[in-house]
Design a protein around this motif. Sequence first.
Motif, PDB file in Angstrom:
ATOM      1  N   PHE A   1       0.820  -1.218   0.000  1.00 19.86           N
ATOM      2  CA  PHE A   1       0.000   0.000   0.000  1.00 19.86           C
ATOM      3  C   PHE A   1       0.850   1.263   0.000  1.00 19.86           C
ATOM      4  CE2 PHE A   1      -2.476  -3.365   2.056  1.00 19.86           C
ATOM      5  CZ  PHE A   1      -3.562  -3.410   1.188  1.00 19.86           C
ATOM      6  N   LEU A   2       2.139   1.128  -0.331  1.00 17.86           N
ATOM      7  CA  LEU A   2       2.986   2.313  -0.244  1.00 17.86           C
ATOM      8  C   LEU A   2       2.722   3.292  -1.380  1.00 17.86           C
ATOM      9  CD1 LEU A   2       5.501   1.643  -2.385  1.00 17.86           C
ATOM     10  CD2 LEU A   2       6.253   0.303  -0.449  1.00 17.86           C
ATOM     11  N   ARG A   3       2.891   4.568  -1.039  1.00 17.53           N
ATOM     12  CA  ARG A   3       2.692   5.634  -2.019  1.00 17.53           C
ATOM     13  C   ARG A   3       4.046   6.150  -2.479  1.00 17.53           C
ATOM     14  NH1 ARG A   3      -0.109   9.328   2.166  1.00 17.53           N
ATOM     15  NH2 ARG A   3       1.460   8.189   3.326  1.00 17.53           N
TER      16      ARG A   3
ATOM     17  N   LYS B 283      -6.607  -5.114  -2.113  1.00 17.43           N
ATOM     18  CA  LYS B 283      -5.759  -4.183  -2.855  1.00 17.43           C
ATOM     19  C   LYS B 283      -6.535  -3.476  -3.980  1.00 17.43           C
ATOM     20  CE  LYS B 283      -2.232  -2.114  -4.590  1.00 17.43           C
ATOM     21  NZ  LYS B 283      -1.359  -1.172  -3.950  1.00 17.43           N
TER      22      LYS B 283
ATOM     23  N   PHE C  70      -7.837  12.424   0.540  1.00 21.78           N
ATOM     24  CA  PHE C  70      -8.300  12.109  -0.823  1.00 21.78           C
ATOM     25  C   PHE C  70      -9.571  12.859  -1.215  1.00 21.78           C
ATOM     26  CE2 PHE C  70      -5.485   9.136  -2.926  1.00 21.78           C
ATOM     27  CZ  PHE C  70      -4.555   9.002  -1.914  1.00 21.78           C
TER      28      PHE C  70
ATOM     29  N   PHE D 203       3.206  12.957 -12.025  1.00 28.08           N
ATOM     30  CA  PHE D 203       1.773  12.772 -11.750  1.00 28.08           C
ATOM     31  C   PHE D 203       1.371  13.282 -10.376  1.00 28.08           C
ATOM     32  CE2 PHE D 203       0.871   9.235  -8.811  1.00 28.08           C
ATOM     33  CZ  PHE D 203       2.124   8.690  -8.631  1.00 28.08           C
ATOM     34  N   LYS D 204       2.367  13.471  -9.501  1.00 29.17           N
ATOM     35  CA  LYS D 204       2.124  14.089  -8.193  1.00 29.17           C
ATOM     36  C   LYS D 204       3.472  14.563  -7.660  1.00 29.17           C
ATOM     37  CE  LYS D 204       2.651  10.196  -5.097  1.00 29.17           C
ATOM     38  NZ  LYS D 204       2.118   9.458  -3.990  1.00 29.17           N
TER      39      LYS D 204
HETATM   40  C1  UGA Z   1      -1.509   4.775  -4.683  1.00 31.27           C
HETATM   41  C2  UGA Z   1      -2.083   4.439  -3.295  1.00 31.27           C
HETATM   42  O1  UGA Z   1      -2.302   5.647  -2.566  1.00 31.27           O
HETATM   43  C3  UGA Z   1      -1.140   3.532  -2.519  1.00 31.27           C
HETATM   44  O2  UGA Z   1      -1.734   3.160  -1.285  1.00 31.27           O
HETATM   45  C4  UGA Z   1      -0.868   2.268  -3.347  1.00 31.27           C
HETATM   46  O3  UGA Z   1       0.043   1.392  -2.712  1.00 31.27           O
HETATM   47  C5  UGA Z   1      -0.291   2.671  -4.698  1.00 31.27           C
HETATM   48  O4  UGA Z   1      -1.223   3.555  -5.369  1.00 31.27           O
HETATM   49  C6  UGA Z   1      -0.064   1.417  -5.502  1.00 31.27           C
HETATM   50  O5  UGA Z   1      -1.042   0.734  -5.807  1.00 31.27           O
HETATM   51  O6  UGA Z   1       1.085   1.042  -5.718  1.00 31.27           O
HETATM   52  P1  UGA Z   1       0.329   6.511  -5.606  1.00 31.27           P
HETATM   53  O7  UGA Z   1      -0.129   6.115  -6.968  1.00 31.27           O
HETATM   54  O8  UGA Z   1       1.792   6.569  -5.300  1.00 31.27           O
HETATM   55  O9  UGA Z   1      -0.308   5.524  -4.496  1.00 31.27           O
HETATM   56  O10 UGA Z   1      -0.222   7.973  -5.349  1.00 31.27           O
HETATM   57  P2  UGA Z   1      -1.357   8.680  -4.486  1.00 31.27           P
HETATM   58  O11 UGA Z   1      -0.710   9.542  -3.493  1.00 31.27           O
HETATM   59  O12 UGA Z   1      -2.373   7.744  -4.007  1.00 31.27           O
HETATM   60  O13 UGA Z   1      -1.996   9.622  -5.611  1.00 31.27           O
HETATM   61  C7  UGA Z   1      -2.595   9.072  -6.776  1.00 31.27           C
HETATM   62  C8  UGA Z   1      -3.186  10.167  -7.640  1.00 31.27           C
HETATM   63  O14 UGA Z   1      -4.335  10.725  -7.042  1.00 31.27           O
HETATM   64  C9  UGA Z   1      -2.248  11.343  -7.914  1.00 31.27           C
HETATM   65  O15 UGA Z   1      -2.328  11.681  -9.283  1.00 31.27           O
HETATM   66  C10 UGA Z   1      -2.784  12.461  -7.053  1.00 31.27           C
HETATM   67  O16 UGA Z   1      -2.538  13.734  -7.593  1.00 31.27           O
HETATM   68  C11 UGA Z   1      -4.272  12.144  -7.070  1.00 31.27           C
HETATM   69  N1  UGA Z   1      -4.999  12.670  -5.893  1.00 31.27           N
HETATM   70  C12 UGA Z   1      -4.755  12.166  -4.655  1.00 31.27           C
HETATM   71  C13 UGA Z   1      -5.961  13.643  -6.060  1.00 31.27           C
HETATM   72  O17 UGA Z   1      -6.224  14.114  -7.180  1.00 31.27           O
HETATM   73  N2  UGA Z   1      -6.660  14.080  -4.962  1.00 31.27           N
HETATM   74  C14 UGA Z   1      -6.425  13.612  -3.724  1.00 31.27           C
HETATM   75  O18 UGA Z   1      -7.107  14.059  -2.782  1.00 31.27           O
HETATM   76  C15 UGA Z   1      -5.450  12.625  -3.568  1.00 31.27           C
END
Ligand code: UGA
Length: 429
Positions: free
Chosen positions: A152-154, A204, A249, A319-320
């Motif tokens: 679940f890591l980001r 997941k 989120f 992407f972030k």
């Molecule tokens: C995500 C999950 O958060 C992790 O728990 C998971 O392990 C991972 O996918 C995975 O499956 O490997 P990640 O893709 O690194 O992690 O990034 P997030 O921080 O979750 O952001 C995902 C996207 O959502 C980004 O583009 C971010 O900008 C967007 N986002 C996030 C929003 O538009 N609004 C929010 O409030 C939060």
Amino acid sequence: MNVCIIGVGYVGLVTGACFADLGHRVICVDNDRKKIESLKKFKIPFYEKGLNEVVRRNVNSGRLSFASAIKEGVKDSLVIFICVGTPPRPNGEADLSYVENVAMEIARNLTSYHLVVEKSTVPVETGKWVEHTIKTNIRKHVKFDVASNPEFLREGTAIHDFLYPDRIVIGVETKRAEETLRELYKKVKAEIVVTDIKSAELIKHASNSFLAAKISFINSVANICERTGADITKVAHGMGLDPRIGRSFLQSGIGYGGSCFPKDVDAFMHISGKLGYDFALLKAVRKANEEQRVLFVKKIEESLWIVKGKTIGILGLSFKPETDDMRQAPSIDIINSLMNAGAKIKAYDPKAMPKARPILKGVKFCKDAYEAARQSDCLAIVTEWHEFKVMDLKRVKKLMKNPLIVDGRNVFDPKEMKRLGFRYISMGR
Ligand code: UGA
């Protein structure tokens, strides 16, 4: 404990390095020899805060090593993690051929009991197929278990997420597998959720899809805010204080990207369809997400009137924030649409430019945000890096041809921007 990690991508390398940091002896295997050779020289193929130091520390202590043959990794390891990619096929289905190949190769090298754990994000019932594949390819009559331990890591906070997780999910079918995984994670303080393999696999896909749905939901509400003059940041705050909803989120903007959410929503939809269930909700989540990027481009176009020949400075490409990952980055679609409309694009990102260069042909890359602002008709904020939040806005205004900022991440306060003399357009307020 001796651990083998197969597939040294993002998840594999972070997992391997962190397990070594917990005191286990870890061997990371990848069939990409070049990558393995680079890693031996401490060259990490992507940017992740703190990872370089963790890798260096554990290689130097002898707890972390790299190899390119599965045989070498499997030999002395009790636990084998499958961390290879599960990329999307054109129809959205997860391509599990790498998982199958690795399972076959593991089977051919098993000479004593091993626990084979799937860590890659896989559709429900993959564990069943991994077990079947190992059984049909095994040479000696040895026992093995299969387990699921989704990650679940980001990106950007991966090491912290590994060491301080909200929960550890283990899907197991035997007591021996459960005890082995409990022992492996002994030093990590988190609740261990023990399930069967299929439930773990589903946790997941369902978690990522739920988070994606949360983002699409708030973005849809943002569109109602725009039509009524309400403010999405206030609406999200008011909603999020309800613990049943939660505050995270609910950040509206240009939608989600990255290597996980888009792929996992598609894969979950696909496996659901295969199982005879039409997951219509997820189709709407995907559609709402795609529309946000289009809406952002439309906002830029409408505020410029004529796009052709105008210069647009793009702030943020990954992407972030806190990553150089360009996979499924909204910036790609946004920049391509604007270039197709005849705009000249200048862009700056603190980390992602080396990866963005080969993808975004025709873009002028800048050394900082101020250079991107210089002589621009519009500045578009695509990724909310901290350094953009603390920019000298007076300087930015002086540098721009026309003080117009279109903010896809709601980084600034609209009142303050107006006071500073900007034409400021954001999302849902
Ligand atoms: C995500 C999950 O958060 C992790 O728990 C998971 O392990 C991972 O996918 C995975 O499956 O490997 P990640 O893709 O690194 O992690 O990034 P997030 O921080 O979750 O952001 C995902 C996207 O959502 C980004 O583009 C971010 O900008 C967007 N986002 C996030 C929003 O538009 N609004 C929010 O409030 C939060």
